[in-house]
Motif scaffolding. Structure first.
Motif, PDB file in Angstrom:
ATOM      1  N   MET A 181      43.404  44.531  29.563  1.00  0.00           N
ATOM      2  CA  MET A 181      42.540  43.534  30.565  1.00  0.00           C
ATOM      3  C   MET A 181      43.620  44.113  31.923  1.00  0.00           C
ATOM      4  SD  MET A 181      40.514  41.955  31.327  1.00  0.00           S
ATOM      5  CE  MET A 181      40.373  42.524  32.953  1.00  0.00           C
ATOM      6  N   PHE A 182      44.823  44.326  31.872  1.00  0.00           N
ATOM      7  CA  PHE A 182      45.388  44.331  33.040  1.00  0.00           C
ATOM      8  C   PHE A 182      46.024  44.923  33.518  1.00  0.00           C
ATOM      9  CE2 PHE A 182      44.394  39.553  32.546  1.00  0.00           C
ATOM     10  CZ  PHE A 182      44.083  39.469  33.037  1.00  0.00           C
ATOM     11  N   GLY A 183      46.387  46.303  32.307  1.00  0.00           N
ATOM     12  CA  GLY A 183      46.991  46.821  32.439  1.00  0.00           C
ATOM     13  C   GLY A 183      47.499  48.534  33.053  1.00  0.00           C
ATOM     14  N   LYS A 184      46.329  48.931  33.465  1.00  0.00           N
ATOM     15  CA  LYS A 184      46.135  50.042  33.910  1.00  0.00           C
ATOM     16  C   LYS A 184      46.317  49.555  35.373  1.00  0.00           C
ATOM     17  CE  LYS A 184      45.341  53.511  32.134  1.00  0.00           C
ATOM     18  NZ  LYS A 184      45.959  54.921  32.298  1.00  0.00           N
ATOM     19  N   GLY A 185      46.704  48.440  35.933  1.00  0.00           N
ATOM     20  CA  GLY A 185      46.542  48.144  37.549  1.00  0.00           C
ATOM     21  C   GLY A 185      45.214  48.179  38.390  1.00  0.00           C
ATOM     22  N   VAL A 186      44.372  48.501  37.812  1.00  0.00           N
ATOM     23  CA  VAL A 186      43.220  48.006  38.676  1.00  0.00           C
ATOM     24  C   VAL A 186      42.618  46.542  38.671  1.00  0.00           C
ATOM     25  CG1 VAL A 186      42.461  50.802  38.420  1.00  0.00           C
ATOM     26  CG2 VAL A 186      42.201  49.244  36.789  1.00  0.00           C
ATOM     27  N   HIS A 187      42.239  46.232  37.328  1.00  0.00           N
ATOM     28  CA  HIS A 187      41.663  44.807  36.935  1.00  0.00           C
ATOM     29  C   HIS A 187      42.388  44.166  37.704  1.00  0.00           C
ATOM     30  CE1 HIS A 187      39.725  47.520  33.994  1.00  0.00           C
ATOM     31  NE2 HIS A 187      38.559  47.035  34.627  1.00  0.00           N
ATOM     32  N   GLN A 188      42.319  42.877  38.916  1.00  0.00           N
ATOM     33  CA  GLN A 188      42.744  42.039  39.288  1.00  0.00           C
ATOM     34  C   GLN A 188      42.197  40.605  38.407  1.00  0.00           C
ATOM     35  OE1 GLN A 188      44.656  42.632  41.204  1.00  0.00           O
ATOM     36  NE2 GLN A 188      44.722  44.401  41.647  1.00  0.00           N
ATOM     37  N   SER A 189      41.129  40.422  37.899  1.00  0.00           N
ATOM     38  CA  SER A 189      40.837  39.321  36.683  1.00  0.00           C
ATOM     39  C   SER A 189      39.801  39.595  35.682  1.00  0.00           C
ATOM     40  CB  SER A 189      40.160  38.654  37.788  1.00  0.00           C
ATOM     41  OG  SER A 189      39.276  37.151  37.083  1.00  0.00           O
ATOM     42  N   LEU A 190      39.992  38.558  34.405  1.00  0.00           N
ATOM     43  CA  LEU A 190      38.930  38.370  33.303  1.00  0.00           C
ATOM     44  C   LEU A 190      37.649  38.651  33.557  1.00  0.00           C
ATOM     45  CD1 LEU A 190      40.818  36.119  31.745  1.00  0.00           C
ATOM     46  CD2 LEU A 190      40.863  38.487  30.473  1.00  0.00           C
ATOM     47  N   THR A 191      37.004  37.809  34.634  1.00  0.00           N
ATOM     48  CA  THR A 191      35.646  37.697  35.005  1.00  0.00           C
ATOM     49  C   THR A 191      35.282  38.905  35.323  1.00  0.00           C
ATOM     50  OG1 THR A 191      36.169  37.106  37.522  1.00  0.00           O
ATOM     51  CG2 THR A 191      35.939  35.451  35.913  1.00  0.00           C
ATOM     52  N   GLU A 192      35.790  40.124  35.763  1.00  0.00           N
ATOM     53  CA  GLU A 192      35.333  41.547  35.812  1.00  0.00           C
ATOM     54  C   GLU A 192      34.362  41.779  35.342  1.00  0.00           C
ATOM     55  OE1 GLU A 192      37.731  44.139  38.771  1.00  0.00           O
ATOM     56  OE2 GLU A 192      39.213  42.446  38.318  1.00  0.00           O
ATOM     57  N   ARG A 252      53.835  40.881  38.268  1.00  0.00           N
ATOM     58  CA  ARG A 252      55.078  40.874  39.093  1.00  0.00           C
ATOM     59  C   ARG A 252      53.274  41.135  40.908  1.00  0.00           C
ATOM     60  NH1 ARG A 252      59.944  43.085  37.736  1.00  0.00           N
ATOM     61  NH2 ARG A 252      58.954  44.892  39.172  1.00  0.00           N
ATOM     62  N   GLU A 253      53.037  41.834  40.424  1.00  0.00           N
ATOM     63  CA  GLU A 253      52.000  42.391  41.252  1.00  0.00           C
ATOM     64  C   GLU A 253      50.517  41.182  41.511  1.00  0.00           C
ATOM     65  OE1 GLU A 253      51.645  47.271  41.216  1.00  0.00           O
ATOM     66  OE2 GLU A 253      50.196  46.179  39.809  1.00  0.00           O
ATOM     67  N   LEU A 254      49.986  40.848  39.791  1.00  0.00           N
ATOM     68  CA  LEU A 254      49.270  40.203  39.616  1.00  0.00           C
ATOM     69  C   LEU A 254      49.489  38.421  39.995  1.00  0.00           C
ATOM     70  CD1 LEU A 254      47.933  41.584  36.826  1.00  0.00           C
ATOM     71  CD2 LEU A 254      46.580  41.473  38.524  1.00  0.00           C
ATOM     72  N   SER A 255      50.589  37.977  39.639  1.00  0.00           N
ATOM     73  CA  SER A 255      51.234  36.607  40.126  1.00  0.00           C
ATOM     74  C   SER A 255      50.513  35.781  40.731  1.00  0.00           C
ATOM     75  CB  SER A 255      52.841  36.496  39.962  1.00  0.00           C
ATOM     76  OG  SER A 255      53.503  35.530  40.239  1.00  0.00           O
ATOM     77  N   ASP A 256      50.326  34.643  40.711  1.00  0.00           N
ATOM     78  CA  ASP A 256      50.139  33.458  41.810  1.00  0.00           C
ATOM     79  C   ASP A 256      50.923  32.661  42.401  1.00  0.00           C
ATOM     80  OD1 ASP A 256      48.569  32.842  39.364  1.00  0.00           O
ATOM     81  OD2 ASP A 256      46.982  32.759  40.351  1.00  0.00           O
ATOM     82  N   ARG A 257      52.276  32.900  40.887  1.00  0.00           N
ATOM     83  CA  ARG A 257      52.328  31.330  41.188  1.00  0.00           C
ATOM     84  C   ARG A 257      53.912  31.310  40.287  1.00  0.00           C
ATOM     85  NH1 ARG A 257      49.243  27.940  37.015  1.00  0.00           N
ATOM     86  NH2 ARG A 257      49.806  28.732  35.115  1.00  0.00           N
TER      87      ARG A 257
END
Length: 391
Positions: free
Chosen positions: A166-177, A299-304
């Protein structure tokens, strides 16, 4: 209620006729060998076998039921002899119009009838139903709806792994995509992340975290697993544990220290150098084979602050499989299992003094230090596992 141990991501290497299922899986990884090894060596109470959509695997499970070696439980799952319960599942690759690269997910079902219905539906949307982790030519949301229609569980797999996640390629930012979030039952962290790391993403608060082995060989079973509080091992009880219902729950996640995962750090796969931050071209050798590590991606995706959020979850115990310990070879491991009954008993129950009666004191001390998280580790990355540094 009692404590049980479960690993819910185990591949089938070969069918009973010798046909490959997971191409990269060991030939010895058959349905019968998985059940026997899980019950008699690992001490697992529940196993999720995620290649049960394959028609020959379904037939093999039926034959084991006819022989009396498996019994379908009214509460869901298939009990092996008087012990380990198999939960039939499937790993599926999604790459629909909302994806920017393939994403793996897991689907689990209560019984063989549901699994066969899913297999029939899946076979019309895949090129080769006889193999593992096949791409479905269908939208991810449609897959979710079908799994739910059949009473199944839907779980995105190894969500931070650089490849096929889901998040590994660095392109998806959210599960909702890609997904309908309300139809997700849990998320699987993968070998290079733990609860504190994943808790940096607030959108994951809604989902339980799973830690599973993704085993491609028998010894890899239970390199990651859950400790569960259940009335007894079954599909329905597992569902309650994921939801925290009626006192059932995940007591703890036992997973590799992320340093031991093979994608923790950002590394050039060509020259093996670790990079502080991802670059398209390696500054050391010029190769473009640079793999962004899970730590950097989070670290790129972190919001807290993940450490603070993680306190609201079951503890994540940094687990070092016995086979990772220097000097503990197969013969020594067999001695320990013969004395204590299973790897789970060696890891969780055997006292240091008891271990020292079976193996050299230095091995017993390594097992004790592994329990206490006191072993020095070399970080993994770029497809190479980390390792225990033995002084």
């Amino acid at each position: 209620m009692n404590i049980y141990y479960g690993d819910f991501h185990i591949h089938v290497g070969r069918t009973m006729s010798g046909r490959p299922v997971k191409i990269t899986g060991a030939r010895s990884l058959t349905i019968e060998s998985i059940l026997d090894y899980a019950a008699n060596k690992k001490g697992l109470d529940m196993v999720g076998v995620i290649d049960c959509h394959v028609p020959e695997v379904i037939e093999e499970l039926r034959l084991l039921i006819q022989k009396g070696e498996l019994a379908e439980l009214p509460e869901g799952g298939l009990r092996y002899k008087d012990g380990t319960v198999l939960i039939p599942g499937s790993e599926i690759e999604i790459n629909d119009e909302h994806c920017k690269g393939p994403v793996h997910v897991l689907a689990f079902f209560s019984n063989l009838a549901q699994m066969e219905l899913f297999s029939n539906w899946f076979s019309e949307r895949v090129k080769n139903i006889t193999l593992s982790s096949q791409r479905i030519y269908e939208r991810g949301t449609v897959l979710q709806e079908k799994v739910k229609e059949l009473g199944g569980l839907f779980i995105p797999a190894h969500i931070f792994t650089p490849h096929k996640s889901m998040f590994g390629k660095g392109v998806h930012q959210s599960l909702t995509e890609i997904f309908r979030p309300e139809l997700i039952d849990a998320v699987e962290l993968g070998l290079s992340a733990d609860t504190a790391m994943a808790s940096h993403l607030s959108e994951l608060d809604a989902y339980p975290f799973l830690t599973n082995s993704d085993a491609h060989s028998l010894p890899k079973l239970a390199r990651e697993y859950q400790q569960l509080l259940l009335e007894k091992p079954s599909f329905d009880e597992w569902v309650k544990a994921l939801r925290g219902e009626d006192g059932r729950r995940i007591v703890a996640n036992y997973g590799l220290n992320p340093y031991l995962g093979k994608y923790h750090e950002t590394v050039c796969e060509n020259c093996g150098e670790t990079l502080e931050a991802y670059q398209a071209r390696c500054p050391y050798c010029g190769s473009t084979q640079v793999t962004k590590g899970v730590a950097e991606r989070i670290r790129e995706l972190s919001d807290r602050d993940g450490e603070e959020a993680a306190v609201n979850r079951p503890p994540y115990i940094h687990h070092i499989p016995l086979e990772f310990l220097p000097g503990l070879g197969p013969k020594t491991l067999d001695k320990l299992i013969a004395r204590f009954g299973s790897e789970m008993a060696v890891i969780h129950e055997a006292a240091f003094e008891e271990l020292s009666e079976v193996v050299p004191e230095k091995i017993a001390r390594l097992i004790q230090q592994a329990r206490e998280g006191r072993l020095a580790l070399q970080k993994g990355g770029g497809g190479i596992y980390g390792k225990v540094i033995h002084e």
